[in-house]
Enzyme design. Structure first.
Site, mmCIF file in Angstrom:
data_model
loop_
_atom_site.group_PDB
_atom_site.id
_atom_site.type_symbol
_atom_site.label_atom_id
_atom_site.label_comp_id
_atom_site.label_asym_id
_atom_site.label_seq_id
_atom_site.Cartn_x
_atom_site.Cartn_y
_atom_site.Cartn_z
ATOM 1 N N SER A 8 0.933 -1.180 0.034
ATOM 2 C CA SER A 8 -0.037 0.058 -0.024
ATOM 3 C C SER A 8 0.978 1.251 0.138
ATOM 4 O O SER A 8 1.581 1.572 1.099
ATOM 5 C CB SER A 8 -0.982 -0.018 1.288
ATOM 6 O OG SER A 8 -1.577 1.280 1.323
ATOM 7 N N HIS A 33 -0.889 -1.390 -4.515
ATOM 8 C CA HIS A 33 -2.204 -0.794 -3.756
ATOM 9 C C HIS A 33 -2.416 0.529 -3.617
ATOM 10 O O HIS A 33 -1.514 1.191 -2.813
ATOM 11 C CB HIS A 33 -2.342 -1.754 -2.487
ATOM 12 C CG HIS A 33 -3.800 -1.448 -1.836
ATOM 13 N ND1 HIS A 33 -4.815 -2.145 -2.289
ATOM 14 C CD2 HIS A 33 -3.964 -0.664 -0.856
ATOM 15 C CE1 HIS A 33 -5.881 -1.955 -1.347
ATOM 16 N NE2 HIS A 33 -5.319 -0.760 -0.705
ATOM 17 N N ASP A 35 -4.734 3.781 -2.329
ATOM 18 C CA ASP A 35 -5.697 4.084 -1.388
ATOM 19 C C ASP A 35 -6.011 5.599 -1.741
ATOM 20 O O ASP A 35 -5.725 6.484 -1.633
ATOM 21 C CB ASP A 35 -5.364 3.949 0.172
ATOM 22 C CG ASP A 35 -5.225 2.700 0.473
ATOM 23 O OD1 ASP A 35 -6.141 1.753 0.382
ATOM 24 O OD2 ASP A 35 -4.042 2.263 0.857
ATOM 25 N N MET A 37 -8.869 8.387 -0.854
ATOM 26 C CA MET A 37 -9.647 8.800 0.431
ATOM 27 C C MET A 37 -10.186 10.215 0.151
ATOM 28 O O MET A 37 -9.416 10.975 -0.178
ATOM 29 C CB MET A 37 -9.085 8.737 1.629
ATOM 30 C CG MET A 37 -8.198 7.387 2.025
ATOM 31 S SD MET A 37 -7.477 7.440 3.377
ATOM 32 C CE MET A 37 -6.774 5.924 3.646
ATOM 33 N N HIS A 66 -7.937 1.097 -4.482
ATOM 34 C CA HIS A 66 -9.056 0.953 -3.470
ATOM 35 C C HIS A 66 -9.575 2.186 -3.401
ATOM 36 O O HIS A 66 -9.239 3.183 -2.682
ATOM 37 C CB HIS A 66 -8.154 0.476 -2.274
ATOM 38 C CG HIS A 66 -9.123 0.385 -0.959
ATOM 39 N ND1 HIS A 66 -8.663 -0.165 0.270
ATOM 40 C CD2 HIS A 66 -10.415 0.254 -0.830
ATOM 41 C CE1 HIS A 66 -9.583 -0.146 1.097
ATOM 42 N NE2 HIS A 66 -10.752 0.058 0.569
ATOM 43 N N MET A 68 -11.940 4.719 -1.268
ATOM 44 C CA MET A 68 -12.747 4.939 0.051
ATOM 45 C C MET A 68 -13.426 6.378 -0.160
ATOM 46 O O MET A 68 -13.204 7.336 0.108
ATOM 47 C CB MET A 68 -11.739 5.071 1.316
ATOM 48 C CG MET A 68 -11.313 3.545 1.532
ATOM 49 S SD MET A 68 -10.009 3.477 2.466
ATOM 50 C CE MET A 68 -8.672 3.556 1.209
ATOM 51 N N MET A 137 -11.628 -5.545 4.860
ATOM 52 C CA MET A 137 -11.041 -4.406 5.697
ATOM 53 C C MET A 137 -10.843 -5.020 7.138
ATOM 54 O O MET A 137 -11.679 -5.319 7.818
ATOM 55 C CB MET A 137 -11.787 -3.144 5.848
ATOM 56 C CG MET A 137 -11.894 -2.309 4.748
ATOM 57 S SD MET A 137 -10.293 -1.686 3.960
ATOM 58 C CE MET A 137 -9.456 -1.113 5.621
ATOM 59 N N PHE A 143 -6.903 5.413 7.822
ATOM 60 C CA PHE A 143 -5.502 5.499 7.962
ATOM 61 C C PHE A 143 -4.419 4.101 7.700
ATOM 62 O O PHE A 143 -4.979 3.200 7.996
ATOM 63 C CB PHE A 143 -5.524 5.918 9.496
ATOM 64 C CG PHE A 143 -6.142 6.995 9.600
ATOM 65 C CD1 PHE A 143 -5.583 8.448 9.245
ATOM 66 C CD2 PHE A 143 -7.330 7.143 10.201
ATOM 67 C CE1 PHE A 143 -6.409 9.463 9.498
ATOM 68 C CE2 PHE A 143 -8.348 7.989 10.230
ATOM 69 C CZ PHE A 143 -7.732 9.159 10.039
ATOM 70 N N GLY A 144 -3.424 4.348 7.707
ATOM 71 C CA GLY A 144 -2.457 3.249 7.694
ATOM 72 C C GLY A 144 -1.789 3.131 9.120
ATOM 73 O O GLY A 144 -2.086 3.781 9.724
ATOM 74 N N GLY A 145 -1.212 1.888 9.525
ATOM 75 C CA GLY A 145 -0.477 1.839 10.697
ATOM 76 C C GLY A 145 -1.536 1.543 11.883
ATOM 77 O O GLY A 145 -1.322 1.707 12.752
ATOM 78 N N ASP A 175 -6.727 -6.233 3.984
ATOM 79 C CA ASP A 175 -6.163 -4.925 4.057
ATOM 80 C C ASP A 175 -6.266 -4.362 5.351
ATOM 81 O O ASP A 175 -7.453 -4.003 5.950
ATOM 82 C CB ASP A 175 -6.937 -4.082 2.956
ATOM 83 C CG ASP A 175 -6.489 -2.672 2.844
ATOM 84 O OD1 ASP A 175 -5.228 -2.499 3.535
ATOM 85 O OD2 ASP A 175 -6.968 -1.897 1.983
ATOM 86 N N GLY A 197 1.006 -1.952 3.995
ATOM 87 C CA GLY A 197 1.417 -0.437 4.195
ATOM 88 C C GLY A 197 2.734 -0.293 4.760
ATOM 89 O O GLY A 197 3.871 -0.647 4.517
HETATM 90 C C1 DX5 Z 1 -6.520 1.969 4.943
HETATM 91 C C2 DX5 Z 1 -6.174 1.589 3.855
HETATM 92 C C3 DX5 Z 1 -4.902 0.438 3.815
HETATM 93 C C4 DX5 Z 1 -3.446 0.880 4.727
HETATM 94 C C5 DX5 Z 1 -2.857 -0.151 5.021
HETATM 95 O O1 DX5 Z 1 -7.659 2.592 5.051
HETATM 96 O O2 DX5 Z 1 -7.017 1.168 2.798
HETATM 97 O O3 DX5 Z 1 -4.702 -0.048 2.470
HETATM 98 O O4 DX5 Z 1 -2.927 1.727 3.826
HETATM 99 O O5 DX5 Z 1 -2.143 0.325 5.626
HETATM 100 P P1 DX5 Z 1 -1.354 -0.918 6.897
HETATM 101 O O6 DX5 Z 1 -0.759 -2.144 6.223
HETATM 102 O O7 DX5 Z 1 -0.258 0.270 7.423
HETATM 103 O O8 DX5 Z 1 -2.403 -0.916 7.877
HETATM 104 ZN ZN ZN Z 2 -6.503 -0.350 1.050
#
Ligand code: DX5
Ligand code: ZN
Length: 216
Positions: A8, A33, A35, A37, A66, A68, A137, A143-145, A175, A197
């Site tokens: 990601s 990937h 994302d 948003m 993806h 969102m 999901m 958010f990542g992390g 994901d 990610g």
């Molecule tokens: C979250 C995204 C994911 C995210 C994953 O809303 O859809 O793709 O970037 O990041 P990690 O692997 O850090 O959770």
């Molecule tokens: Zn994603």
């Protein structure tokens, strides 16, 4: 089929985007990937068409986009034009999901549907045969992390049962919060594609981390 890895780019370094693109090109990853948003469907804004086009111009692997965003129908053609190969919309954002999926496929893209953590797999019973991919999901999108939600395993197993019972070729993608503590278990539960990610891009050696995920 060997499972797929889709790093990601939300966690990539946008100040050196080309380097991260080259890293993924040269790695054992299968897809990119991306994302998207909109600050409405999720409480965060990421990036849009210019970045997707930039990545497309350098990527040697398919773009797994993806969305969102609310009302994704408004932008399906724009994402095709930007370079999406696989386009995933959220179940929760589509009033006429069947129509949306047909439009995505009619433009020559693979069509995916993402389910938020609270949405049961059963809502896809009538449409699973039409779907190239379902994205589970395993965090709340935005958010990542974030921390992996443990109930995701049972959802994956239920989805796997649905896919097998309808003899569909639908890819099961997971994901959110994927890392070394859950990746093998996710594959055991039936996952075909791991998105990662932070685990990839924040690791000391992202190429090796991708390889580690791929050879599991
Ligand atoms: C979250 C995204 C994911 C995210 C994953 O809303 O859809 O793709 O970037 O990041 P990690 O692997 O850090 O959770
Ligand atoms: Zn994603």
């Amino acid at each position: 089929m060997k499972h797929l890895i889709s790093p990601s780019f939300l966690s990539a370094n946008f100040g050196q985007l080309n380097m991260d693109i080259e890293m993924v090109n040269a790695s054992q990853a299968d897809w990119f990937h991306l994302d998207i948003m909109d600050g409405v469907f999720v409480p965060n804004i990421s990036f849009g068409m210019p970045i997707i086009k930039q990545i497309k111009s350098k990527a040697t692997k398919p773009l797994d986009v993806h969305l969102m965003i609310v009302d994704p129908d408004r932008y399906i053609t724009a994402f095709k034009d930007a370079g999406a190969d696989i386009l995933t919309v959220h179940y929760e954002a589509c009033t006429h999901l069947h129509r949306t999926i047909q439009v995505i496929k009619s433009l020559g893209m693979k069509a995916g549907v993402a389910l938020n953590p609270h949405t049961p797999v059963s809502v896809l019973e009538e449409i699973i045969g039409e779907l190239d991919m379902v994205l589970i999901m395993s965090v709340n999108p935005g958010f990542g992390g974030q921390r992996f939600i443990e109930t995701s395993y049972s959802k994956i197993r239920k989805l796997k049962e649905l896919v097998v019972s309808q003899q569909s070729n639908t890819i099961i993608q997971v994901d959110g919060g994927v890392n070394n503590t859950n990746a093998a278990k996710l594959l055991d539960a039936g996952t075909n594609c791991l998105v990662a990610g932070n685990f990839v891009f924040k690791s000391e050696d992202p190429t090796k981390t991708i390889e580690w995920l791929k050879i599991l």
